[in-house]
Design an enzyme around this catalytic site. Structure first.
Site, PDB file in Angstrom:
ATOM      1  N   LYS A   1      -4.366  -1.350   8.952  1.00  0.00           N
ATOM      2  CA  LYS A   1      -3.446  -1.249  10.502  1.00  0.00           C
ATOM      3  C   LYS A   1      -2.811   0.629  10.277  1.00  0.00           C
ATOM      4  O   LYS A   1      -2.177   0.763   9.766  1.00  0.00           O
ATOM      5  CB  LYS A   1      -2.474  -2.157  10.470  1.00  0.00           C
TER       6      LYS A   1
ATOM      7  N   CYS B   1       7.600  11.962   3.270  1.00  0.00           N
ATOM      8  CA  CYS B   1       8.233  10.965   2.916  1.00  0.00           C
ATOM      9  C   CYS B   1       9.441  11.905   1.295  1.00  0.00           C
ATOM     10  O   CYS B   1      10.238  11.186   1.593  1.00  0.00           O
ATOM     11  CB  CYS B   1       8.081   9.670   2.762  1.00  0.00           C
TER      12      CYS B   1
ATOM     13  N   GLU C   1       6.426   1.407   0.046  1.00  0.00           N
ATOM     14  CA  GLU C   1       6.565   3.027  -0.079  1.00  0.00           C
ATOM     15  C   GLU C   1       6.801   2.939   0.926  1.00  0.00           C
ATOM     16  O   GLU C   1       6.936   3.412   1.956  1.00  0.00           O
ATOM     17  CB  GLU C   1       5.252   3.565   0.206  1.00  0.00           C
TER      18      GLU C   1
ATOM     19  N   GLU D   1      17.440   9.421   6.722  1.00  0.00           N
ATOM     20  CA  GLU D   1      16.874  10.155   6.492  1.00  0.00           C
ATOM     21  C   GLU D   1      15.971  10.702   8.010  1.00  0.00           C
ATOM     22  O   GLU D   1      16.022  10.450   9.081  1.00  0.00           O
ATOM     23  CB  GLU D   1      15.140   9.551   6.743  1.00  0.00           C
TER      24      GLU D   1
HETATM   25  P1  NAD Z   1       7.636   2.438  10.735  1.00  0.00           P
HETATM   26  O1  NAD Z   1       7.582   1.896   9.395  1.00  0.00           O
HETATM   27  O2  NAD Z   1       7.971   2.507  11.792  1.00  0.00           O
HETATM   28  O3  NAD Z   1       5.794   1.918  11.216  1.00  0.00           O
HETATM   29  C1  NAD Z   1       5.101   2.051   9.713  1.00  0.00           C
HETATM   30  C2  NAD Z   1       3.839   1.262  10.210  1.00  0.00           C
HETATM   31  O4  NAD Z   1       4.172   0.290  10.113  1.00  0.00           O
HETATM   32  C3  NAD Z   1       2.948   1.698  11.503  1.00  0.00           C
HETATM   33  O5  NAD Z   1       1.664   1.556  11.406  1.00  0.00           O
HETATM   34  C4  NAD Z   1       3.583   0.291  12.516  1.00  0.00           C
HETATM   35  O6  NAD Z   1       2.751   0.470  13.272  1.00  0.00           O
HETATM   36  C5  NAD Z   1       3.307  -0.574  11.734  1.00  0.00           C
HETATM   37  N1  NAD Z   1       5.166  -1.182  11.721  1.00  0.00           N
HETATM   38  C6  NAD Z   1       5.467  -1.274  12.654  1.00  0.00           C
HETATM   39  N2  NAD Z   1       6.862  -2.588  13.104  1.00  0.00           N
HETATM   40  C7  NAD Z   1       6.196  -3.495  12.617  1.00  0.00           C
HETATM   41  C8  NAD Z   1       6.435  -5.044  12.631  1.00  0.00           C
HETATM   42  N3  NAD Z   1       7.707  -5.393  13.028  1.00  0.00           N
HETATM   43  N4  NAD Z   1       5.145  -5.280  11.908  1.00  0.00           N
HETATM   44  C9  NAD Z   1       4.776  -5.112  11.107  1.00  0.00           C
HETATM   45  N5  NAD Z   1       4.469  -3.825  10.817  1.00  0.00           N
HETATM   46  C10 NAD Z   1       5.379  -2.834  11.891  1.00  0.00           C
HETATM   47  O7  NAD Z   1       7.331   4.335   9.669  1.00  0.00           O
HETATM   48  P2  NAD Z   1       6.438   5.193  10.630  1.00  0.00           P
HETATM   49  O8  NAD Z   1       7.847   6.122  11.937  1.00  0.00           O
HETATM   50  O9  NAD Z   1       5.304   5.217  11.524  1.00  0.00           O
HETATM   51  O10 NAD Z   1       6.364   6.512   9.827  1.00  0.00           O
HETATM   52  C11 NAD Z   1       7.652   7.317   8.636  1.00  0.00           C
HETATM   53  C12 NAD Z   1       7.684   6.510   7.889  1.00  0.00           C
HETATM   54  O11 NAD Z   1       6.843   6.530   6.310  1.00  0.00           O
HETATM   55  C13 NAD Z   1       9.321   7.661   6.756  1.00  0.00           C
HETATM   56  O12 NAD Z   1      10.289   6.307   6.622  1.00  0.00           O
HETATM   57  C14 NAD Z   1       8.871   8.297   5.780  1.00  0.00           C
HETATM   58  O13 NAD Z   1       9.262   8.498   4.596  1.00  0.00           O
HETATM   59  C15 NAD Z   1       8.142   6.833   5.298  1.00  0.00           C
HETATM   60  N6  NAD Z   1       6.828   7.274   4.685  1.00  0.00           N
HETATM   61  C16 NAD Z   1       6.463   7.024   2.908  1.00  0.00           C
HETATM   62  C17 NAD Z   1       6.015   7.424   2.206  1.00  0.00           C
HETATM   63  C18 NAD Z   1       5.860   6.936   1.200  1.00  0.00           C
HETATM   64  O14 NAD Z   1       4.691   7.418  -0.006  1.00  0.00           O
HETATM   65  N7  NAD Z   1       6.741   6.322   0.146  1.00  0.00           N
HETATM   66  C19 NAD Z   1       4.949   7.736   2.842  1.00  0.00           C
HETATM   67  C20 NAD Z   1       4.952   8.890   4.097  1.00  0.00           C
HETATM   68  C21 NAD Z   1       5.502   8.108   5.092  1.00  0.00           C
END
Ligand code: NAD
Length: 500
Positions: free
Chosen positions: A194, A304, A270, A403
């Site tokens: 997804k 991240c 992650e 963050e």
């Molecule tokens: P997000 O958590 O808003 O979304 C991530 C994914 O989750 C998207 O595909 C989104 O559609 C989905 N999602 C949203 N609501 C959901 C729900 N209720 N149930 C299931 N899935 C749902 O994150 P973002 O804004 O897309 O990305 C930024 C975040 O990702 C930051 O916090 C960043 O630090 C983190 N990140 C971490 C890593 C790592 O390796 N640790 C790598 C990249 C990004």
């Protein structure tokens, strides 16, 4: 949509043709699947603010179909039982196919995320390298290891688990798709991915290439597009998965982990970060400032594991800050496909509001605004541009604790090694911290003392295949990526024993 003539780098014909599709459907069971209720969403180029694609917004029943396809394919497509050398050859063919279309993938990724083109190229290369790494690693695994025990014959066999789910964010779409899919596929599992609603295009282009070249049996890879609360929640809550991997924010990570917990589906998260760089007074100030400014402006700070808290030993603090301000001010903000651009836009209007909001909240909470930041104007473009910014002061500040996910660093002086370590660890996050000094014994000591998954020396954002990369605390749980441990996680062990 931006026309090719407006761009410094003209879009390739394959990219124009791909973007020209009226609606991009999801990829399920080897074919394109429209949302059952016909719903779609728009994808926007963050650099121009203009729509570049319309994508199907899947509902729960549609996602369930994808999971069923992955389960059926696991049972009867032959993928799970294929000899490992053959499966590895397929992964290499996928890597070859992406490599042959590296420019197409890079343009799509750059347009979709607002990522500077050269950085998109690095991500595509990272996808290719990850597929090759796990394809080769899978051939070294002992799939049946005999255990020497008295009066018994015993062994452990390792099999793929079944259908695996992946929910990924918008900051590194193709790279994170590779980090997730490659180990799972190499081990013989089937996958449902997804992508984030802001950036679904490179994953769909991957499906287009896989379908065109007939690289995988139907149902082995499924890509479900849609909103987080709908399609994402349907992935998280489906009990037919055998493994789940979530990359994204801690807030959504909790929801996904809760849903998986109810179904007893093992989940790896992650999550976000608030990394520190601990800079000692014996560094080459110019070189270290270059590297930290490059890190915080890389992909406009939407990384991240970035160094977002810069802890500088007191006696070089003023000089260090001055050098950083000069460098941050001269970063060229521009359209992501224009040559000469060093920093592109952030991914969306929402993200820009978040970054600007944190500058305000940080100042209200007592921080000094060392470099103002704010909205950046890029002539002829109405995208989501911001300028790099620096805040300074006590770490007990909202902008130093939460963050931000933008090109904003928070500066603080520290006195002793002990102080530096304590301040670096004073956070709920635990992803990547770095230590900077010419004294390598001190570096080793400090790096090991970090309460985080990763400790880096004289570099930041250092992720190398073979070296486990994972977060702890609010930065993640349950595993890691890009290492032998990751592959192992996608193999189900079964112990077999008989008395003799
Ligand atoms: P997000 O958590 O808003 O979304 C991530 C994914 O989750 C998207 O595909 C989104 O559609 C989905 N999602 C949203 N609501 C959901 C729900 N209720 N149930 C299931 N899935 C749902 O994150 P973002 O804004 O897309 O990305 C930024 C975040 O990702 C930051 O916090 C960043 O630090 C983190 N990140 C971490 C890593 C790592 O390796 N640790 C790598 C990249 C990004």
């Amino acid at each position: 949509m931006s026309t090719t003539t407006e761009l410094d780098q003209a879009l390739l014909p394959e990219v124009v043709a791909f973007l020209g599709k009226a609606v991009h459907h999801a990829f399920v069971d080897g074919d394109w699947l429209e949302a059952s209720n016909g719903e779609t969403f728009d994808v926007v180029d963050p650099g121009s603010g203009e729509k570049i694609a319309t994508v199907s917004s899947l509902q729960k029943a549609d996602v369930d179909k994808a999971v069923d396809a992955a389960a059926r394919s696991f049972a009867d497509s032959g993928w799970a039982k294929m000899p490992v050398a053959e499966r590895s050859a397929v992964l290499h063919r996928i890597a070859d196919a992406v490599e042959h279309r590296k420019s197409q993938f890079s343009q799509i990724e750059s347009l979709d995320c607002g990522k500077v083109y050269s950085q998109a190229e690095e991500d595509v290369q990272g996808f290719i390298d990850t597929f090759r790494y796990f394809a080769d690693l899978a051939q070294t695994v002992n799939y049946r290891s005999v255990i020497a025990v008295k009066n018994h014959e015993a062994w452990v066999a390792r099999h793929p688990w079944g259908p695996c789910g992946f929910i990924i964010p918008w900051n590194f779409p193709i790279l994170l798709a590779g980090w997730g899919l490659a180990p799972a596929l190499a081990a013989g599992n089937t996958c449902v991915l997804k992508p984030a609603e802001d950036t679904p295009l490179s994953a769909l282009y991957l499906c287009h290439v896989i379908q065109e070249l007939d690289l995988l049996p139907p149902g082995v890879l499924n890509v479900v597009t849609g909103m987080g609360e709908t399609a994402g929640a349907a992935v998280a809550g489906n009990p037919k998965f055998r493994r789940m991997s979530f990359t994204g924010s801690p807030e959504v990570g909790r929801l996904v982990a809760e849903a998986c917990g109810r179904n007893l589906v093992p989940v790896k998260c992650e999550l976000g970060g608030k990394g520190a760089a601990v800079v000692f007074n014996d560094v080459d100030i110019a070189v270290t400032a270059d590297k930290l400014v490059a890190a915080i402006t890389y992909h406009t700070g939407q990384v991240c594991c970035d160094a977002t808290r810069w802890l500088i030993q007191s006696d070089i603090y003023d000089k260090f800050v001055g050098e950083c301000v000069d460098r941050m001010q001269s970063v060229k903000v521009g359209y992501q496909l224009d040559s000469g651009t060093q920093m592109g836009p952030v991914v969306s209007a929402v993200q820009r509001k978040r970054v600007l909001g944190y500058l305000e909240k940080g100042v209200t909470d007592g921080a000094e605004l060392v470099l103002k930041g704010g909205v950046a104007e890029v002539p002829g473009k109405s995208g989501f541009y911001v300028k790099p910014a620096l805040l300074a002061g006590s770490l007990n500040n909202v902008a130093a604790r939460e963050e931000i996910f933008g090109p904003v660093a928070f500066l603080t002086p520290f006195k002793s090694e002990e102080d530096g370590i304590r301040m670096a660890n004073d956070t709920e996050y635990g992803l990547g911290n770095s230590v900077w000094s010419q004294d390598l014994a001190r570096c080793a000591r400090v790096a090991e003392a970090f309460e985080s998954g990763n400790g880096w020396i004289n570099a930041h954002n250092l992720i190398v295949h073979g070296v486990p990369y994972a977060g702890i605390g609010k930065s993640g749980m349950g595993g890691g990526v890009v290492s032998p441990e990751t592959l192992n996680d996608y193999l189900r062990p079964i112990s077999v024993i008989r008395p003799v």
